[in-house]
Design a protein around this motif. Structure first.
Motif, PDB file in Angstrom:
ATOM      1  N   ARG A  29      35.248  39.057  30.292  1.00  0.00           N
ATOM      2  CA  ARG A  29      34.242  39.866  31.019  1.00  0.00           C
ATOM      3  C   ARG A  29      34.623  40.079  32.481  1.00  0.00           C
ATOM      4  NH1 ARG A  29      32.450  42.520  27.305  1.00  0.00           N
ATOM      5  NH2 ARG A  29      30.683  43.250  28.503  1.00  0.00           N
ATOM      6  N   PRO A  31      35.234  42.094  35.543  1.00  0.00           N
ATOM      7  CA  PRO A  31      34.729  43.439  35.831  1.00  0.00           C
ATOM      8  C   PRO A  31      35.826  44.474  36.108  1.00  0.00           C
ATOM      9  CG  PRO A  31      33.868  41.808  37.407  1.00  0.00           C
ATOM     10  CD  PRO A  31      34.740  41.077  36.466  1.00  0.00           C
ATOM     11  N   GLY A  40      33.481  50.715  30.650  1.00  0.00           N
ATOM     12  CA  GLY A  40      33.529  50.955  32.093  1.00  0.00           C
ATOM     13  C   GLY A  40      33.822  52.418  32.410  1.00  0.00           C
ATOM     14  N   VAL A  47      28.888  48.082  36.321  1.00  0.00           N
ATOM     15  CA  VAL A  47      29.966  47.135  36.653  1.00  0.00           C
ATOM     16  C   VAL A  47      30.077  46.987  38.178  1.00  0.00           C
ATOM     17  CG1 VAL A  47      32.407  46.574  36.329  1.00  0.00           C
ATOM     18  CG2 VAL A  47      31.205  47.902  34.565  1.00  0.00           C
ATOM     19  N   ARG A  50      27.402  44.739  39.387  1.00  0.00           N
ATOM     20  CA  ARG A  50      27.694  43.324  39.094  1.00  0.00           C
ATOM     21  C   ARG A  50      28.649  42.752  40.144  1.00  0.00           C
ATOM     22  NH1 ARG A  50      30.573  41.865  33.743  1.00  0.00           N
ATOM     23  NH2 ARG A  50      31.458  40.196  34.993  1.00  0.00           N
TER      24      ARG A  50
END
Ligand code: HEM
Length: 427
Positions: A29, A31, A40, A47, A50
């Protein structure tokens, strides 16, 4: 190493990298890896959120840094202690495509940018107004006759190609060939995707070298008022022989691969927010430029770039060591809540709180931005004036890229010219 050996080594590196990205994204995971994978690419904005939630400047597993903060990205792009390639390397590597001064640090960057600059001065760009308006008008005539059309291939793509080939002074007879080979080179902006892709690139760059070579010889003997003539007749102190071709390729590719996505992203956002489309249609001359600016902020065609520390530098209270990269997520910076109210809202009336970074910042600030802004503004104005009933007519297909973002296919129908005019704006 033999050609076959080189090809095998290249392919195994490429496929190894792909497998690594899939593992880092789907399993770990990570990013940055997720941004290069299908989820993505479809929607990178969660993303970015995050990454921003982890901090304004975040270390990456490979020992570099990434930022989705407007303030930090802007600072990295403007700080002269960062460059676009490490201090000790000044040329494109063997597997890179040479993108001229976009990938150079001063002083070479300054010298070559200065040479290309006059083609993008306010006066020069204003001189393209009529060509752009004529081209947009012709494309819309054809599209109107067809009723339903693909907004990308029938409208957004041919416009910048016509403008940049005109700006470079490419003769009409060679137009198709330049367009074909330029598109292949442009597809490499996001990296080389397969061995077949690498071969196509090699063949296209050889073909472009031949075509540009012919054109340079022509302009050297009969110079005209275009950028190729200026380059072909410049002295060795301004441009070295090997630098002319990459510079022309940069302008060709930058012209091909970016504005098309600005127009595509704008239409996509406007049709996805019908009240915004109606606001544009209610007053196209006043609202077209605003719709272009808001698209550049909300869904920028170039989603990221990066900078490398040339010496030790402080950024957001952290020390970046020489040789460490900072990935500046332009798409994330443009939706930073510290810089914009309701950053996820598409609002063409927005009064920007901060300059968006869609055209980057600092010494590499996009040279072609006045041209891109003019093309997109005229395109949206005429589209809204002539096709207010425009609507999406089928599923979009996105480009299979993560640095460059935009639709590859966007089916639309022109609709009835009066349909949208009956609906008051702002509702
Ligand atoms: C919407 C359209 C466009 C977008 C979003 C865009 C975006 C960008 C960005 C982000 C950079 C800087 C990259 C970095 O800082 O690492 C850049 C540089 C550049 N762009 Fe554009 N661009 C657009 C259109 C154009 C056009 C139409 C041209 C010319 C025909 C052009 C020519 C250039 C050149 C020559 C550079 C290099 C500038 C330098 O390194 O000093 N761009 N562009």
């Amino acid at each position: 190493m033999s050609n076959a050996g080189q090809a095998i080594a290249f392919a195994s590196r490429l496929y190894g990298q792909r497998a690594g990205t899939a593992y880092a994204g789907y399993v770990k995971r990570n990013p940055l890896a997720l941004l290069r994978l299908r989820p993505g690419r479809a929607n990178p904005y969660p993303v970015y959120d995050r990454i921003r939630a982890d901090g304004r400047l975040v270390p990456t597993p490979l020992g570099n840094w990434v930022s989705a903060s407007h303030a930090v990205c802007g600072e990295a792009l403007r700080n002269r202690r960062f460059g676009v390639r490490p201090a000790e390397s000044s040329n494109a590597g063997p597997e890179e495509f040479d993108l001229s001064f976009l990938e150079m640090n001063p002083p070479d960057h300054t010298r070559l940018r200065r040479l290309a600059q006059p083609a993008f001065s306010p006066k020069a760009v204003a001189g393209y107004h009529d060509l752009i308006e004529r081209t947009v008008g012709d494309l819309l005539d054809r599209a109107c006759a067809a009723g339903g059309f693909d907004l990308v291939s029938a409208f957004a793509a041919p416009l910048p190609i016509a403008v940049i080939t005109g700006l470079l002074g490419i003769p009409d007879a060679d137009f198709d060939e330049f367009a074909r080979y330029g598109a292949v080179i442009g597809s490499a902006l996001d990296g080389i995707t397969s061995l077949r892709h690498a071969r196509q690139l090699q063949a296209s760059s050889a073909a472009l070298e031949r075509l540009f070579g012919k054109l340079f010889a022509l302009r050297r003997s009969e110079p005209q008022d275009d950028i190729i003539s200026r380059l072909a007749t410049a002295g060795d102190d301004q441009v070295k022989p090997g630098e002319i071709l990459p510079l022309c390729v940069l302008l060709l590719v930058a012209g091909f691969e970016t504005t098309v996505n600005l127009i595509g992203n704008a239409v996509l956002a406007l049709l996805g927010h019908p009240e915004q489309w109606r606001a544009l249609c209610a007053d196209p001359p006043a609202m077209a430029a605003k719709a272009v600016e808001e698209t550049l902020r909300y869904d920028p065609p170039v989603q990221l770039t990066s900078r490398v520390a040339l010496e030790s530098v402080e950024l957001d209270g952290k020390t970046i060591s020489p040789g460490q990269w900072v990935v500046t997520l332009i798409g994330g910076a443009n939706r930073d809540p510290e810089a914009y109210d309701s950053p996820g809202t598409f609002d063409i009336h927005r009064v920007a709180a901060a300059d968006h970074l869609a055209f980057s910042s600092g010494i590499h600030y996009c040279l072609g931005q006045p041209l891109a802004r003019l093309e997109a503004t005229i395109a949206l104005r005429l589209l809204a004036e002539r096709m207010p009933g425009l609507s999406q007519a089928g599923p979009i297909r996105r480009r299979n890229t993560s640095t460059i973002r935009g639709p590859a296919r966007l089916p639309v129908t022109a609709g009835s010219a009066r349909a949208a005019q009956r609906i008051p704006a702002g509702t």
